[in-house]
Design a protein around this motif. Structure first.
Motif: not given
Length: 346
Positions: A31-41, A43-47, A87-93
């Motif tokens: 679900s929007k927005p989708v965040v991308i982790l440093p390991c390139q996986h 997650l939903c931002r809420k999750c 989590v809000y500091g992670l980049q959106r995919n």
């Protein structure tokens, strides 16, 4: 777009694509927005925020004085470090979000096939659209009106579905947070194991050094006592050897006197015999022979002179002390272990 359309026309690629768009936490499509982790996986931002909050319960919100936190990626267990923005500091995919939009549009435009929705086994033409709360099974409306579930309590299928998905999502978040805590405990236990090994090696080295020092003291004392025995041995043997030399000299003189006396005994003439035993030219002196025949007056050694019993050492008390050696009791360690047991029980 021709390539995407070719993929979307086939049911199997669509299913494969849908699997790639499933969040590992909520098991639903991202679900929007989708965040991308440093390991390139992804997650939903809420999750991601739920997992982060569970792993960092004291982190409040953006702008908090707390500097940041960490949690582990549920897909690869890679540790994700976050700053004060959380989590809000992670980049959106944005790419994945766009793909999800295209996928949902394509799915909504396709007509629903009969085989794509579960059908009731009792009523083949009826779709399963309600949930029997009493029996805890999904069923159809005909089963509620005329079938086995006519006396049961039912609820809308979508309501039960959303409720159980929400409960499952919460359980997954709790499990992920619990796994993160367990991983932290495992890391602490591994560190404790390594520290135990290092401290044990240090204790072994210290113990060996103390015993080596004790052995050196014993060796030094043994050398000192051996030197005293050797000195006493030299004194006694020197004294006895001196007596032996003096007795040998006396024996030699006595033997010569015996030979002279035997020669005198062979003299048959009285005058010659008496002349030979007196005067300045006398061959032998009868008084001296008489004196020698009474035995020598040389010094003698006492009975048991050769014994070295005075140099006997009793080491039994030292042996008992060595056998009684043990480590000093550490009350702090006992209190530490008591505290560990209480924490384990909690």
């Amino acid at each position: 777009m021709d390539f995407q359309a070719g993929i979307l026309q086939d049911g199997s690629p669509m299913e494969s694509l849908e699997k790639q768009l499933i969040c590992p936490i909520c098991l639903e499509m991202f679900s929007k927005p989708v965040v991308i982790l440093p390991c390139q996986h992804n997650l939903c931002r809420k999750c991601a925020n739920d997992v982060f909050q569970a792993a960092n319960p004291y982190w409040q919100s953006r702008g908090s004085v707390i500097s940041g936190g960490r949690f582990r990626c549920p897909s690869c267990r890679h540790e994700v470090l976050l700053d004060r923005h959380g989590v809000y500091g992670l980049q959106r995919n944005l790419l994945v979000e766009n793909i999800i939009d295209i996928y949902k549009q394509e799915c909504s435009s396709r007509p629903l096939k009969k085989g794509e929705h579960p059908m009731c086994k009792e009523h083949e033409d009826e779709r399963i659209n309600i949930y029997c709360v009493t029996c805890e099974v999904p069923t159809c409306s005909m089963c509620k009106v005329f079938g086995a579930h006519k006396d049961c309590e039912v609820a809308p299928l979508q309501t039960i579905f959303q409720g159980q998905k929400t409960e499952l999502n919460n359980c997954i978040s709790m499990l992920v947070a619990g796994n993160d805590r367990i991983q932290t405990i495992i890391s602490q236990l591994e560190d404790s194991c390594r520290s135990t090994e290092e401290n044990s090696e240090a204790a072994k080295r210290e113990l060996c050094a103390r015993f080596d020092a004790l052995a050196a003291v014993l060796e030094e004392k043994k050398s000192e006592l051996l030197e005293r025995i050797t000195h006493e041995q030299g004194d006694k043997t020197s004294f006895v050897q001196g007596l032996i030399r003096r007795y040998k000299e006396q024996l030699e003189k006595s033997s010569r006197l015996v030979e002279t006396a035997i020669q005198a005994m062979e003299e048959t003439g009285g005058a010659a015999f008496l002349m030979g035993t007196g005067g300045d030219m006398a061959v032998f002196s009868l008084p001296r022979i008489v004196e020698a025949s009474k035995g020598g007056r040389l010094e003698k050694i006492e009975h048991g002179y050769e014994n070295m019993d005075a140099f006997s050492v009793s080491l039994e008390h030292l042996a008992e002390a060595v056998r009684a050696l043990d480590f000093d009791p550490a009350e702090e360690d006992e209190e530490y272990f008591d505290g560990e047991e209480e924490e384990a029980e909690e």
